[in-house]
Motif scaffolding. Structure first.
Motif, PDB file in Angstrom:
ATOM      1  N   VAL A 151       0.867  -1.172   0.000  1.00 26.56           N
ATOM      2  CA  VAL A 151       0.000   0.000   0.000  1.00 26.56           C
ATOM      3  C   VAL A 151       0.904   1.221   0.000  1.00 26.56           C
ATOM      4  CG1 VAL A 151      -1.739   1.315   1.268  1.00 26.56           C
ATOM      5  CG2 VAL A 151      -1.819  -1.195   1.279  1.00 26.56           C
ATOM      6  N   ALA A 152       0.825   2.019  -1.061  1.00 25.47           N
ATOM      7  CA  ALA A 152       1.606   3.253  -1.128  1.00 25.47           C
ATOM      8  C   ALA A 152       0.950   4.299  -0.243  1.00 25.47           C
ATOM      9  CB  ALA A 152       1.688   3.744  -2.568  1.00 25.47           C
ATOM     10  N   VAL A 153       1.774   4.991   0.522  1.00 24.67           N
ATOM     11  CA  VAL A 153       1.282   6.061   1.385  1.00 24.67           C
ATOM     12  C   VAL A 153       1.752   7.378   0.775  1.00 24.67           C
ATOM     13  CG1 VAL A 153       1.326   7.030   3.726  1.00 24.67           C
ATOM     14  CG2 VAL A 153       1.433   4.540   3.395  1.00 24.67           C
ATOM     15  N   ASP A 154       0.855   8.355   0.693  1.00 27.09           N
ATOM     16  CA  ASP A 154       1.193   9.651   0.115  1.00 27.09           C
ATOM     17  C   ASP A 154       2.449  10.214   0.815  1.00 27.09           C
ATOM     18  OD1 ASP A 154       0.979  12.737  -0.075  1.00 27.09           O
ATOM     19  OD2 ASP A 154      -0.412  11.982  -1.606  1.00 27.09           O
ATOM     20  N   HIS A 155       3.343  10.793   0.034  1.00 24.02           N
ATOM     21  CA  HIS A 155       4.605  11.309   0.603  1.00 24.02           C
ATOM     22  C   HIS A 155       4.376  12.461   1.578  1.00 24.02           C
ATOM     23  CE1 HIS A 155       7.521   8.746  -1.334  1.00 24.02           C
ATOM     24  NE2 HIS A 155       6.786   8.812  -2.442  1.00 24.02           N
ATOM     25  N   SER A 156       3.205  13.074   1.562  1.00 29.21           N
ATOM     26  CA  SER A 156       2.919  14.123   2.530  1.00 29.21           C
ATOM     27  C   SER A 156       2.618  13.540   3.923  1.00 29.21           C
ATOM     28  CB  SER A 156       1.735  14.980   2.068  1.00 29.21           C
ATOM     29  OG  SER A 156       0.555  14.204   2.016  1.00 29.21           O
ATOM     30  N   THR A 157       2.471  12.202   3.979  1.00 27.86           N
ATOM     31  CA  THR A 157       2.255  11.502   5.242  1.00 27.86           C
ATOM     32  C   THR A 157       3.383  10.502   5.448  1.00 27.86           C
ATOM     33  OG1 THR A 157      -0.133  11.657   4.854  1.00 27.86           O
ATOM     34  CG2 THR A 157       0.586  10.145   6.585  1.00 27.86           C
ATOM     35  N   PRO A 158       4.531  10.925   5.987  1.00 28.80           N
ATOM     36  CA  PRO A 158       5.616   9.967   6.190  1.00 28.80           C
ATOM     37  C   PRO A 158       5.234   8.902   7.227  1.00 28.80           C
ATOM     38  CG  PRO A 158       6.193  12.151   7.048  1.00 28.80           C
ATOM     39  CD  PRO A 158       4.847  12.260   6.421  1.00 28.80           C
ATOM     40  N   ILE A 159       5.709   7.694   7.013  1.00 29.94           N
ATOM     41  CA  ILE A 159       5.422   6.591   7.923  1.00 29.94           C
ATOM     42  C   ILE A 159       6.343   6.708   9.139  1.00 29.94           C
ATOM     43  CG2 ILE A 159       5.371   4.082   8.201  1.00 29.94           C
ATOM     44  CD1 ILE A 159       4.982   3.950   5.108  1.00 29.94           C
ATOM     45  N   PRO A 160       5.776   6.876  10.348  1.00 29.63           N
ATOM     46  CA  PRO A 160       6.629   7.013  11.543  1.00 29.63           C
ATOM     47  C   PRO A 160       7.188   5.662  11.972  1.00 29.63           C
ATOM     48  CG  PRO A 160       4.318   7.074  12.185  1.00 29.63           C
ATOM     49  CD  PRO A 160       4.353   6.992  10.681  1.00 29.63           C
TER      50      PRO A 160
END
Length: 162
Positions: A151-160
């Motif tokens: 699942v790609a996460v938008d780059h404006s929401t970095p994965i912590p």
């Protein structure tokens, strides 16, 4: 005779342990019959949904074989190791807290003793994606059969990460 008693005790302990461990609750989506069984339920492929407990907005859909017949109807059959997974964004993705680089997020028993279907989440930090792997294992001999999805996460929401 003593050895048989020890085996029975080990089996009982494993059953109690299996009942006490927690696994993610699957939501049944549907199923199709794959083989007719005269007595007991038919063999099936079932589709279940699992919401990632640490990632809001991501659901994983898993299809897997479910053994029918008398032993399947009684819950004594060992299901096959084949499974497929597709995880999708189903809402706004958010993270209540940091994630481990890799962790098991779901597991489900496939037999009365020692066999589990597992789903592991991995973080691909470079691509800001969540990778989900499903496989089965067994106490003695696991299976190399597996399936993977991302699942790609938008780059404006970095994965912590932890």
């Amino acid at each position: 005779m003593k050895q048989a008693k020890q085996v029975k005790q080990a089996i009982f302990a494993a059953l109690v342990w299996g009942l006490c461990t927690t696994a993610a609750q699957a939501e049944h989506i549907g199923s199709v019959d794959t083989a007719f069984k005269l007595i007991g339920p038919d063999h099936k492929v079932v589709v279940e949904a699992y919401d990632d407990p640490k990632v809001n907005g991501v659901t994983c859909y898993v299809s897997r074989a479910k053994t029918g017949g008398i032993s399947g109807g009684l819950g004594l059959a060992e299901d096959k190791s084949e499974a497929s997974i597709a995880c999708r964004q189903v809402g706004a993705i958010s993270f209540p807290g940091p994630l481990k680089q890799q962790e098991e997020v779901f597991n489900q028993s496939l037999s009365i003793l020692f066999k589990k279907l597992r789903i592991v989440r991995m973080v691909d930090q470079k691509r800001n994606a969540l990778v989900y792997l499903t496989y089965s294992d067994k106490l003695i001999d696991g299976s190399p059969k597996n399936s993977v999805t991302a699942v790609a996460v938008d780059h404006s929401t970095p994965i912590p990460l932890k």
